[in-house]
Design a protein around this motif. Sequence first.
Motif, PDB file in Angstrom:
ATOM      1  N   GLU A  73       0.834  -1.202   0.000  1.00 48.52           N
ATOM      2  CA  GLU A  73       0.000   0.000   0.000  1.00 48.52           C
ATOM      3  C   GLU A  73       0.868   1.251   0.000  1.00 48.52           C
ATOM      4  O   GLU A  73       0.583   2.230  -0.707  1.00 48.52           O
ATOM      5  N   ILE A  74       1.947   1.212   0.801  1.00 48.31           N
ATOM      6  CA  ILE A  74       2.872   2.357   0.855  1.00 48.31           C
ATOM      7  C   ILE A  74       3.489   2.602  -0.513  1.00 48.31           C
ATOM      8  O   ILE A  74       3.603   3.751  -0.964  1.00 48.31           O
ATOM      9  N   ALA A  75       3.886   1.512  -1.179  1.00 50.18           N
ATOM     10  CA  ALA A  75       4.495   1.644  -2.509  1.00 50.18           C
ATOM     11  C   ALA A  75       3.523   2.260  -3.493  1.00 50.18           C
ATOM     12  O   ALA A  75       3.897   3.082  -4.342  1.00 50.18           O
TER      13      ALA A  75
ATOM     14  N   VAL B 241      10.861   6.694  -8.028  1.00 50.48           N
ATOM     15  CA  VAL B 241      10.697   5.808  -6.874  1.00 50.48           C
ATOM     16  C   VAL B 241       9.816   4.637  -7.289  1.00 50.48           C
ATOM     17  O   VAL B 241       8.676   4.844  -7.717  1.00 50.48           O
ATOM     18  N   ASN B 242      10.346   3.390  -7.142  1.00 53.22           N
ATOM     19  CA  ASN B 242       9.551   2.208  -7.458  1.00 53.22           C
ATOM     20  C   ASN B 242       9.288   1.396  -6.194  1.00 53.22           C
ATOM     21  O   ASN B 242       9.741   1.732  -5.098  1.00 53.22           O
ATOM     22  N   ALA B 243       8.558   0.290  -6.363  1.00 55.44           N
ATOM     23  CA  ALA B 243       8.176  -0.530  -5.213  1.00 55.44           C
ATOM     24  C   ALA B 243       9.402  -1.097  -4.500  1.00 55.44           C
ATOM     25  O   ALA B 243       9.426  -1.199  -3.268  1.00 55.44           O
TER      26      ALA B 243
ATOM     27  N   ARG C  72      12.998  -1.663   0.282  1.00 55.26           N
ATOM     28  CA  ARG C  72      14.312  -1.556   0.912  1.00 55.26           C
ATOM     29  C   ARG C  72      14.311  -0.496   2.007  1.00 55.26           C
ATOM     30  O   ARG C  72      14.962  -0.646   3.038  1.00 55.26           O
ATOM     31  N   SER C  73      13.586   0.606   1.784  1.00 55.76           N
ATOM     32  CA  SER C  73      13.515   1.663   2.792  1.00 55.76           C
ATOM     33  C   SER C  73      12.889   1.145   4.083  1.00 55.76           C
ATOM     34  O   SER C  73      13.330   1.488   5.182  1.00 55.76           O
ATOM     35  N   VAL C  74      11.869   0.301   3.959  1.00 58.17           N
ATOM     36  CA  VAL C  74      11.149  -0.193   5.129  1.00 58.17           C
ATOM     37  C   VAL C  74      11.894  -1.339   5.807  1.00 58.17           C
ATOM     38  O   VAL C  74      12.066  -1.357   7.026  1.00 58.17           O
ATOM     39  N   TYR C  75      12.350  -2.311   5.006  1.00 64.00           N
ATOM     40  CA  TYR C  75      12.893  -3.544   5.578  1.00 64.00           C
ATOM     41  C   TYR C  75      14.403  -3.517   5.831  1.00 64.00           C
ATOM     42  O   TYR C  75      14.884  -4.139   6.771  1.00 64.00           O
TER      43      TYR C  75
END
Length: 525
Positions: free
Chosen positions: A411-413, A421-423, A428-431
Amino acid sequence: IGGVAAIDAEEGVISPGGIGYDINCLPPGTRVLTSLGYTVGIEDLKRGGEVVSVDRGDKFLRSGRVRIFLWRRERELVKIRTRSGFELRASSDHPVMTKRGMVNAGDLKVGDLVALYPFEGVPYEEPEDRVILTGEEFDEVVAEELKRRGLLPLTTKNPKLPYLIKVLGYFMGDGSFNGPRGKIVAFYGSEEGLRELSQDIRRLGFTPSKIYHRVKRVVINGRETVGREYALHVSSKSFKALLIALGAPPGKKTHTPFRVPSWIMELPLWMKRLFLASYFGAEMSKPQTVNGYNFEQPHVTVSKAVELESSGRAFLEDIAKMLSEFGVKTNGIRVVKKAKGRVWLRLYISSEPENLIKLWSRIGYEYNPARRRLALAAVAWLRLKLNVLNMRREVEKVAVALAASGRRVSEIAQILSNEYVNARFVERSVYEGRRTGPRVPKNLPAFEEWAKSRLEGDVVWDEVVEIAREPYDGLVYDITIDDESHDFVAEGFVVSNCGVRVLRTNLTEEEVRPKLKELVDTIFR
């Protein structure tokens, strides 16, 4: 101002209908670029001042003098922002140069390509009135020659001084004298750059030669390269004496100690820029990248006899000190070569993007059009790169915050994805997180590739990404210049000047009267 019509009581119309003044205007504080590289708020422009203009055909730089200065009140402005972050505020009827011609600011659309001249320069500052040369430095004949050309006494307010500073700066890089008793001053460079230099020499009252060229063969590491060397000469004892009196080395530069002249170090910033930019036009390396995305360190190199190494260092230290006044950082002076009794010293400039933008947008290159154009493109591309990286940093922060609030990554993506900016970036930013800042996205074109498609003549085409209308209640200003292109550079945008036009012919009444109705109809159309 309103309409103006000229009507004869007996015969009717003298002028073809009403003559209106379409004042397409800019608010106070809008920086207008002048031909000497400094900026002036549009409200402070005076008649007769020279501003930068761009030929509407080939998009090459030229200049025009302000002939008319106009103003009126305005209630609304249009704000335009480009992808590389340039912004302009103007009345809705102020034309901006685009790929589809001059278009009123109010009629621009997101996605339009607008013409930029991405050179910032420095603000104008009035120099203190000081004497540089009185005339006593020369013999009577030379002094009289220089007085006749308006060059003596030479003060900081002499209108010819800025051009003299440019010529001196370039000479200290790519100029020479033909021996101690000769009177020829020679300059070397590109054919186009020497044409610009020739114009400024004429402004000083001297007559330059035609531009000579010869085929030059150079062997480097066993490989021969063939090119053309261009030269320009000025045969004048007084011109040579003037340059020497101002600080030009009288002998071979490798065997003569010299510094940046002390009087230049005391001038306002915009005049120092003229010296640096002209010297850089002769001596500074061109803007180029290592891998398409990271620029090499720009540098200048001086060659000295080994026993004069300290003199070479002192000169480069002067250059570094002047650069620091523009906010440009340097990375020190190094010996890059020693051979046959000579030493080569090199001053390196930091290749951090923000530093390069300051170097190329505030100082740039004079008398070297090829490098000047590359630098203009580099400024726009580097600003684009920084904007993209900053946006990706913000996206990263928002993605982490949304994930912490319980949102799913998919959903964020979907919320945050855009052109750069792709999914996968969101995941990577989150995990995974990052120890360093985000990298340049793969779909950002490499500089050289981008420059080929966006650089035309002296302008850089940039995409409009935002158009907004803002309430305003105040004065707005415009000018008319005497150049046939009728445009100027404001906040980096190429814009049209006021639409006032006057046409005069040498026709007599007897010639005109038989064709009067046809003529009026034609002019009206």
